[in-house]
Structures are given as C-alpha cells and as structure tokens.
Scaffold this active site. Structure first.
Site, PDB file in Angstrom:
ATOM      1  N   ARG A   1      26.687  89.732   3.060  1.00  0.00           N
ATOM      2  CA  ARG A   1      26.219  90.495   4.214  1.00  0.00           C
ATOM      3  C   ARG A   1      25.905  91.903   3.719  1.00  0.00           C
ATOM      4  O   ARG A   1      26.477  92.371   2.730  1.00  0.00           O
ATOM      5  CB  ARG A   1      27.294  90.572   5.295  1.00  0.00           C
TER       6      ARG A   1
ATOM      7  N   LYS B   1      34.136  90.147   7.238  1.00  0.00           N
ATOM      8  CA  LYS B   1      34.431  90.488   8.626  1.00  0.00           C
ATOM      9  C   LYS B   1      35.933  90.433   8.872  1.00  0.00           C
ATOM     10  O   LYS B   1      36.626  89.547   8.370  1.00  0.00           O
ATOM     11  CB  LYS B   1      33.721  89.504   9.568  1.00  0.00           C
TER      12      LYS B   1
ATOM     13  N   HIS C   1      19.813  90.034   5.828  1.00  0.00           N
ATOM     14  CA  HIS C   1      20.413  88.741   6.169  1.00  0.00           C
ATOM     15  C   HIS C   1      19.520  87.581   5.735  1.00  0.00           C
ATOM     16  O   HIS C   1      20.007  86.469   5.524  1.00  0.00           O
ATOM     17  CB  HIS C   1      20.669  88.670   7.678  1.00  0.00           C
TER      18      HIS C   1
ATOM     19  N   ARG D   1      20.706  86.331   2.504  1.00  0.00           N
ATOM     20  CA  ARG D   1      21.939  85.552   2.672  1.00  0.00           C
ATOM     21  C   ARG D   1      21.613  84.144   3.169  1.00  0.00           C
ATOM     22  O   ARG D   1      22.156  83.156   2.665  1.00  0.00           O
ATOM     23  CB  ARG D   1      22.844  86.282   3.660  1.00  0.00           C
TER      24      ARG D   1
ATOM     25  N   HIS E   1      32.397  82.138   6.213  1.00  0.00           N
ATOM     26  CA  HIS E   1      32.363  81.680   7.596  1.00  0.00           C
ATOM     27  C   HIS E   1      33.730  81.145   7.990  1.00  0.00           C
ATOM     28  O   HIS E   1      34.315  80.331   7.276  1.00  0.00           O
ATOM     29  CB  HIS E   1      31.325  80.560   7.774  1.00  0.00           C
TER      30      HIS E   1
ATOM     31  N   TYR F   1      22.566  75.589   8.657  1.00  0.00           N
ATOM     32  CA  TYR F   1      21.654  75.464   7.521  1.00  0.00           C
ATOM     33  C   TYR F   1      21.193  74.026   7.313  1.00  0.00           C
ATOM     34  O   TYR F   1      20.147  73.796   6.723  1.00  0.00           O
ATOM     35  CB  TYR F   1      22.333  75.999   6.251  1.00  0.00           C
TER      36      TYR F   1
END
Length: 298
Positions: A148, A172, A244, A247, A270, A279
C-alpha cells in the site's frame, strides 16, 4: 454529550481498542463531520445522544445526491460504527442507523496493468534526474512487494532483511507482516541508498525512513500519486492509475502465474481471504485451469 467530545472519544476508541490506522480513523471522522455540517446547514439541534433515524435518513438522502452508491455505503457503514460505539458505551440504547438500508453495489474489480505496461512505466523514468533512481526503486518495490502507498512511505531501512530475503511491513492497524523481496528490488534499493540517499541529510525523525525527498523528509502519499501520474502521461497510458494499481497488478500477476490465494493474502496483509478473492474475478480462466489441473476427473 456534544459532537466534538463524542468524536474525540470515538477516535481514541478506534486507535486504542480497535487498533485502526490513522488513515482509517480520519476517514471515519470525515463521515461524521459531513453529518455535523448537514445538521448546521439545516439548523437541526441534535446531539449524538438525541439524533434519530429520521434525521439520519434525511442526511443519507442528501448525501445520495452528491456521491456514488459505493461512497454512500461507506458513509452509512462509518455512521453505524460510530453509533454502535455509543451503544457499547451505554450513551445510547439504540443505533439510529440499524434500519437504514445500504445501497446495493456490485463487485468493483480493481484496475490492473499488464507486465509490459509495468515495464514501460519503470523504463520511462529519467535516471539522469536526481530523483530518478529513487523513483525507479519506489515503483519496483511497490509492484514487487504489493505494498500500500502508506506502507511504502513509512518503510524503514531497519525493515530491510535482505539476507533472509524479506522486508518488514507495518500495515493497517499497525499489523506487522514480512513480505518476500526479490533480488532486482534489493539491487535497486541498495543502489538508491548508496548512491542517492547517502547525499541527503535526513531531518529529525526521518533518519531511518527509506525514501526521502530532497529536504530530508519522508514522502507524502500525494507525491507518489504525482510520480505515477506523470509517468503514465509520458508513456501515453490511457488507464487511470494510482499506487494501488501496482498493488492490484502484483496480486493479479501472481495469481495468473499459479500462486496460491492464501499466500497472496498473507503478502498483501488482507485480514480476510474474501478480500483477496476479488482477484479471482479478474481472470476467469484461472478457475478453469484449477479444475483442469486438480479435478480427479480431468
């Protein structure tokens, strides 16, 4: 309880109790500020304790005229989280957003670049420019590690573990993960450190930050966006891209080349495999290949 105090307490809760990142907390705060602005414009005197469903619904109707369904759904989700907090702390008995419907939105497939387009972007960087080597390294690291933009600009020199072939990434909610980094990206980083960064005097608190601007401070998110935007213009790329996009391209190319979805999930950081599964929708042929390769009656 007044709005400003309620928001301040809520921000503290999100940071300490839920461990959310500053960017996420800022996003929640902006949603609440939109609600407060709506109340002020319409001269509605409601506190966080007294505001009811009808007022929230009026706010949502107004917001729906200004933003797309996806943003509308995110705002409703943010408000729901705030009032859940007030209920949890026993400031309120009910959540006024409970009966408010979230607009239905389809799966938004992320934009991606082909491997050739990635190479063209990186090749377009002017290495004779003082920041060229740094920018090439930035793109290579973002793409090869699937970072990110917030993870890239906070990457530290002390996060580099080249002997083991990994970098440490703070994602995150300050969640730490280790991501493999290949030899090409390592080579670019070392060249940048030894030939470019060594001539920049870091400002206080940025001594360990990997990527610096000319004044010795860390890069901003906007600077990374600008670098990519200018490169896209240089190669006449018609796609609208952002950090992004690199990514997303990282994950998509790994998947197409046979990488395991769980491994991609770990590398991207994630929390849920559901997030990574988007994806799969990018290339339906992947699902067919899985069946043809692994089904017992192939």
């Amino acid at each position: 309880m007044k709005w400003l105090q309620a928001i301040k307490d809520y921000q503290f809760y999100l940071k300490i109790e839920r461990g959310l990142s500053k960017n996420t907390i800022d996003s929640y705060t902006r949603d609440l500020e939109k609600l407060i602005l709506f109340l002020e414009k319409n001269q509605i005197k409601s506190s966080p304790i007294s505001i009811d469903k009808d007022i929230i619904q009026r706010f949502i109707y107004q917001i729906a005229k200004e933003v797309n369904p996806r943003s509308q759904a995110r705002i409703i989700s943010g408000l729901r989280s705030f009032f859940d907090y007030l209920v949890f702390e026993e400031y309120r008995k009910t959540n006024p957003t409970d009966l408010i419907e979230t607009p239905k939105i389809g799966i938004k497939l992320p934009d991606t670049l082909s491997e050739q387009e990635i190479n063209e972007l990186i090749s377009a960087i002017d290495l004779s420019h003082p920041q060229g080597e740094r920018n090439r390294t930035i793109l290579e690291v973002m793409y090869s590690c699937g970072l990110r933009v917030s993870e890239l600009i906070t990457l530290k020199i002390s996060d580099l573990f080249f002997e083991e072939g990994f970098i440490r990434v703070l994602g995150k909610g300050d969640k730490e993960r280790f991501v493999p980094i290949h030899n090409q990206a390592q080579k670019y980083i070392l060249t940048y450190i030894n030939q470019i960064r060594c001539f920049v005097k870091p400002k206080k608190e940025f001594e360990d930050t990997l990527f610096l601007n000319r004044r010795g401070k860390g890069l901003t998110r906007q600077m990374i966006f600008t670098i990519l935007k200018n490169l896209a213009m240089d190669i006449d790329l018609k796609k609208k891209i952002s950090p992004h996009t690199l990514r997303h391209s990282f994950a998509t190319h790994l998947l197409k080349n046979g990488a395991d979805l769980r491994a991609i999930q770990q590398m991207l950081g994630h929390e849920s495999i559901t997030t990574t599964e988007v994806y799969v929708h990018l290339d339906k042929s992947y699902l067919r290949e899985v069946v043809e390769t692994y089904h017992p009656r192939k």
